[in-house]
Design a protein around this motif. Structure first.
Motif, PDB file in Angstrom:
ATOM      1  N   SER A   1      34.212  32.411  38.738  1.00 42.49           N
ATOM      2  CA  SER A   1      34.934  32.336  37.474  1.00 42.49           C
ATOM      3  C   SER A   1      35.889  33.519  37.287  1.00 42.49           C
ATOM      4  CB  SER A   1      33.968  32.259  36.279  1.00 42.49           C
ATOM      5  OG  SER A   1      34.558  31.514  35.252  1.00 42.49           O
TER       6      SER A   1
ATOM      7  N   GLY B   1      42.273  36.321  28.823  1.00 41.07           N
ATOM      8  CA  GLY B   1      41.871  34.943  28.587  1.00 41.07           C
ATOM      9  C   GLY B   1      41.261  34.786  27.199  1.00 41.07           C
ATOM     10  N   ALA B   2      40.301  35.651  26.890  1.00 44.80           N
ATOM     11  CA  ALA B   2      39.627  35.548  25.597  1.00 44.80           C
ATOM     12  C   ALA B   2      40.621  35.736  24.450  1.00 44.80           C
ATOM     13  CB  ALA B   2      38.520  36.592  25.512  1.00 44.80           C
TER      14      ALA B   2
ATOM     15  N   GLU C   1      42.428  32.589  24.035  1.00 43.87           N
ATOM     16  CA  GLU C   1      41.567  31.630  23.325  1.00 43.87           C
ATOM     17  C   GLU C   1      41.627  31.862  21.818  1.00 43.87           C
ATOM     18  OE1 GLU C   1      37.532  32.003  24.715  1.00 43.87           O
ATOM     19  OE2 GLU C   1      38.198  31.976  26.786  1.00 43.87           O
TER      20      GLU C   1
ATOM     21  N   HIS D   1      32.134  29.091  29.050  1.00 46.34           N
ATOM     22  CA  HIS D   1      32.084  30.551  29.086  1.00 46.34           C
ATOM     23  C   HIS D   1      31.832  31.047  27.669  1.00 46.34           C
ATOM     24  CE1 HIS D   1      33.856  34.646  29.740  1.00 46.34           C
ATOM     25  NE2 HIS D   1      33.214  34.485  30.865  1.00 46.34           N
TER      26      HIS D   1
ATOM     27  N   ASP E   1      40.937  26.063  28.576  1.00 46.55           N
ATOM     28  CA  ASP E   1      40.594  27.400  29.058  1.00 46.55           C
ATOM     29  C   ASP E   1      41.055  27.463  30.514  1.00 46.55           C
ATOM     30  OD1 ASP E   1      39.279  29.430  30.395  1.00 46.55           O
ATOM     31  OD2 ASP E   1      37.390  29.184  29.328  1.00 46.55           O
TER      32      ASP E   1
ATOM     33  N   ALA F   1      40.896  29.564  32.864  1.00 43.03           N
ATOM     34  CA  ALA F   1      40.241  30.479  33.809  1.00 43.03           C
ATOM     35  C   ALA F   1      40.149  29.877  35.205  1.00 43.03           C
ATOM     36  CB  ALA F   1      38.852  30.834  33.298  1.00 43.03           C
TER      37      ALA F   1
ATOM     38  N   ASN G   1      44.899  32.699  32.812  1.00 42.49           N
ATOM     39  CA  ASN G   1      44.427  34.044  33.148  1.00 42.49           C
ATOM     40  C   ASN G   1      45.311  34.581  34.278  1.00 42.49           C
ATOM     41  OD1 ASN G   1      41.944  32.633  32.009  1.00 42.49           O
ATOM     42  ND2 ASN G   1      41.268  34.760  32.102  1.00 42.49           N
TER      43      ASN G   1
ATOM     44  N   HIS H   1      45.606  37.482  35.197  1.00 37.09           N
ATOM     45  CA  HIS H   1      44.821  38.449  35.980  1.00 37.09           C
ATOM     46  C   HIS H   1      43.655  37.781  36.691  1.00 37.09           C
ATOM     47  CE1 HIS H   1      43.410  38.203  31.851  1.00 37.09           C
ATOM     48  NE2 HIS H   1      42.219  38.256  32.359  1.00 37.09           N
ATOM     49  N   LYS H   2      43.817  36.604  37.165  1.00 37.10           N
ATOM     50  CA  LYS H   2      42.868  35.978  38.077  1.00 37.10           C
ATOM     51  C   LYS H   2      43.726  35.249  39.096  1.00 37.10           C
ATOM     52  CE  LYS H   2      39.114  34.933  34.901  1.00 37.10           C
ATOM     53  NZ  LYS H   2      38.198  33.928  34.382  1.00 37.10           N
TER      54      LYS H   2
ATOM     55  N   HIS I   1      40.890  40.432  38.319  1.00 34.55           N
ATOM     56  CA  HIS I   1      40.239  40.256  37.024  1.00 34.55           C
ATOM     57  C   HIS I   1      39.203  41.347  36.774  1.00 34.55           C
ATOM     58  CE1 HIS I   1      37.090  38.310  34.405  1.00 34.55           C
ATOM     59  NE2 HIS I   1      38.157  38.245  33.660  1.00 34.55           N
TER      60      HIS I   1
HETATM   61  C1  LIG Z   1      35.647  30.189  32.194  1.00 33.36           C
HETATM   62  C2  LIG Z   1      36.184  31.457  31.563  1.00 33.36           C
HETATM   63  N1  LIG Z   1      36.819  31.383  30.384  1.00 33.36           N
HETATM   64  C3  LIG Z   1      37.330  32.475  29.793  1.00 33.36           C
HETATM   65  C4  LIG Z   1      37.217  33.719  30.357  1.00 33.36           C
HETATM   66  C5  LIG Z   1      37.766  34.906  29.617  1.00 33.36           C
HETATM   67  O1  LIG Z   1      38.809  35.508  30.298  1.00 33.36           O
HETATM   68  P1  LIG Z   1      39.125  37.071  30.156  1.00 33.36           P
HETATM   69  O2  LIG Z   1      38.043  37.792  30.916  1.00 33.36           O
HETATM   70  O3  LIG Z   1      40.466  37.216  30.746  1.00 33.36           O
HETATM   71  O4  LIG Z   1      39.098  37.412  28.701  1.00 33.36           O
HETATM   72  C6  LIG Z   1      36.565  33.853  31.582  1.00 33.36           C
HETATM   73  C7  LIG Z   1      36.416  35.181  32.232  1.00 33.36           C
HETATM   74  O5  LIG Z   1      35.867  35.367  33.273  1.00 33.36           O
HETATM   75  C8  LIG Z   1      36.041  32.696  32.219  1.00 33.36           C
HETATM   76  O6  LIG Z   1      35.429  32.778  33.394  1.00 33.36           O
END
Ligand SMILES: Cc1ncc(COP(=O)(O)O)c(C=O)c1O
Length: 505
Positions: A86, A147-148, A151, A181, A254, A256, A278, A280-281, A287
């Motif tokens: 992930s 990512g968060a 969201e 997540h 999402d 990710a 994301n 940064h993934k 990440h």
């Molecule tokens: C499935 C999923 N959603 C959302 C996120 C959140 O992303 P971020 O770490 O960039 O905030 C992650 C982070 O690993 C994730 O694996």
């Protein structure tokens, strides 16, 4: 046998001696001294320090050795596979890092006149267009930092959308699968919604019947990642999208797991209205490691006016920071986002092109399935949810049998992997898999490294019978032995700075 470097390395503050310096700068000529204002003249009186800052004083060689020793105690993608499920910890090309450090970019200031940063704005504008194309959305805002954060911005858009339509009072719920997540329900809650959980079916996909039962006039939207956190593609996504849209809700993607689908299908075409990426993934920034990152969001045309500002726009003559969005959720980030991370993504996308992205995705999926078939056969491990089905870029195996029969849990396996010189996979996520190990090898791992990883797993699992104690007490060969994870994350014992360490009784 792997052995990580172990140094008794003090903190940089404990090294060195007063008066020691890294480089000697010659005294300036008298006339130069006179022409340069002193700090007292430049800094307002009330902001001047009373005593000099307590900085470490070291010679150049001490600094170089300190950081080289620390790097030898560490593990990173430059040393070996980093299959943190992930997190898409792929190897990121050095060229992106080198280019983004160009002085032309480094010396820019976010408050500079737009006319003097047309080149950068053009890059950001083109990046927005590329990301819109990849995700099948109509417009992108590069503002969110992760990512968060994307969201949260997305959930605030869902909120504002229902508010503008006069329905916010009744649309109070966001639906999230039990495989999601943790940031998904957290973001929905932070945006003021109640979270309703939909369960996963035996085949690893959202249970449509259960979804039908919980969807109602209270539904504000649904958050989903596809492929989901089991690495399984939600094959009913078009139907899911119809169920939510028919009920008047919006669909949030999402992003990710974009590495498992990019170039092959697009969330916008699956029916998603809002998408985060994301960067940064997927696009050339790691990440793990704590940032900085970038989590741009994309929306369908009807949600354009809700995007966080500014968006970079082009009027045919000049690029500009566009704050003109009627229903914008406002500003969610200082200045214009994490520019260096965004520019790296731009370079990466230009270098790979559409076909290259598709190939990256293909190899990521191939590597994942190759490793999965090796691990699922190991004694005590199993592949829950539709074991015959291939996975996308990641997969989740369970060590439940090992835990029940031999008392060796996922945490122990993860620690034992460190002793073999490898990074552990993500563990205990998703929550619907007991004793979960979530593995994502990514497209940048050579076949031999994946084989070595599988061999290390095999060695550990077979050692469980011969010397269980060794596994239970692992790691033995790392620079830091087993840490007390509860103590390490407890606010009372956490020690995050030199000052905090010194203040400890
Ligand atoms: C499935 C999923 N959603 C959302 C996120 C959140 O992303 P971020 O770490 O960039 O905030 C992650 C982070 O690993 C994730 O694996």
């Amino acid at each position: 046998m792997f052995r990580q470097a172990r140094w008794e390395e003090p903190t940089v503050f404990e090294l060195g001696h007063p008066g020691r310096v890294g480089c000697v700068i010659p005294e300036a000529e008298e006339d130069v001294k006179k022409s340069v204002p002193s700090p007292e003249e430049l800094v307002p009186q009330n902001m001047l320090r009373e005593s000099p800052p307590k900085l470490p004083e070291l010679s150049e060689v001490e600094v170089v050795r300190h950081f080289t020793r620390l790097s030898q105690m560490n593990y990173g993608i430059d040393l070996g596979i980093y299959p943190l499920g992930s997190c898409t910890m792929k190897y990121n090309p050095r060229i992106c890092e080198a280019l983004v450090r160009s002085e032309k970019l480094r010396e820019l200031h976010p408050l500079q006149d737009e006319r003097t940063v047309q080149g950068l704005l053009k890059i950001l504008y083109e990046l927005q267009r590329m990301l819109a194309e990849i995700t099948g959305t109509d417009e992108i805002s590069l503002q969110p930092a992760a990512g968060a954060h994307g969201e949260l911005a997305g959930c605030l858009i869902i909120r504002k959308y229902h508010e503008v339509n006069g329905e916010l009072d009744k649309r109070t719920e966001i639906i999230v699968p039990d495989s999601a997540h943790g940031t998904n329900p957290a973001s929905a809650r932070m945006a003021g919604f109640n979270v309703v959980v939909v369960k996963t079916r035996e085949d690893g996909c959202v249970d449509l019947e259960a979804l039908q039962e919980i969807v109602s006039g209270r539904t504000a939207g649904l958050m989903l990642t596809n492929p989901n956190t089991l690495g399984i593609f939600e094959k009913d996504i078009i139907e899911i999208s119809k169920i939510i849209h028919d009920a008047g809700g919006l669909l949030y993607y999402d992003g990710a797991n974009l590495n498992g689908t990019m170039g092959f299908c697009r969330p916008g075409d699956m029916g998603f209205d809002i998408v985060h990426i994301n960067i940064h993934k997927t696009f050339s920034t790691p990440h793990g490691g704590g940032g900085p990152g970038a989590g741009p969001i994309g929306v369908k045309a009807e949600l354009r006016e809700f995007l966080p500002v500014p968006v970079v726009s082009y009027d045919g003559k000049r690029y500009f920071l566009d704050y003109d969005r009627k229903h914008t959720i406002g500003k969610v980030q200082a200045f214009h986002g994490c520019i260096s991370v965004l520019v790296k993504a731009y370079i990466y996308l230009l270098a790979l092109g559409g076909e290259g992205l598709k190939e990256a995705c293909e190899v990521a999926v191939l590597n994942s399935n190759y490793l999965m078939r090796k691990l699922e056969k190991l004694p005590g491990l199993s592949l829950p949810y539709a074991p015959q089905k291939p996975r996308k870029h990641e997969f989740v195996v369970s060590a439940e049998e090992l835990a029940k029969k031999k008392g060796v849990r996922t945490l122990h396996l993860a620690k034992a992997l460190l002793d073999e010189g490898f990074y552990a996979p993500t563990i205990y996520f998703p929550l619907i898999v007991p004793e979960a190990l979530m593995v994502e090898p990514t497209e940048t791992e050579p076949l031999e490294e994946i084989d070595r990883y599988a061999k290390a797993f095999e060695k550990i699992v077979t050692m469980v019978d011969r010397s269980p104690q060794k596994i239970l007490e692992a790691p033995h060969n790392t620079s830091v032995r087993r840490v007390d994870e509860v103590r390490a994350s407890h606010p009372r014992t956490m020690c995050l700075s030199w000052r905090m360490l010194r203040a400890k009784p």
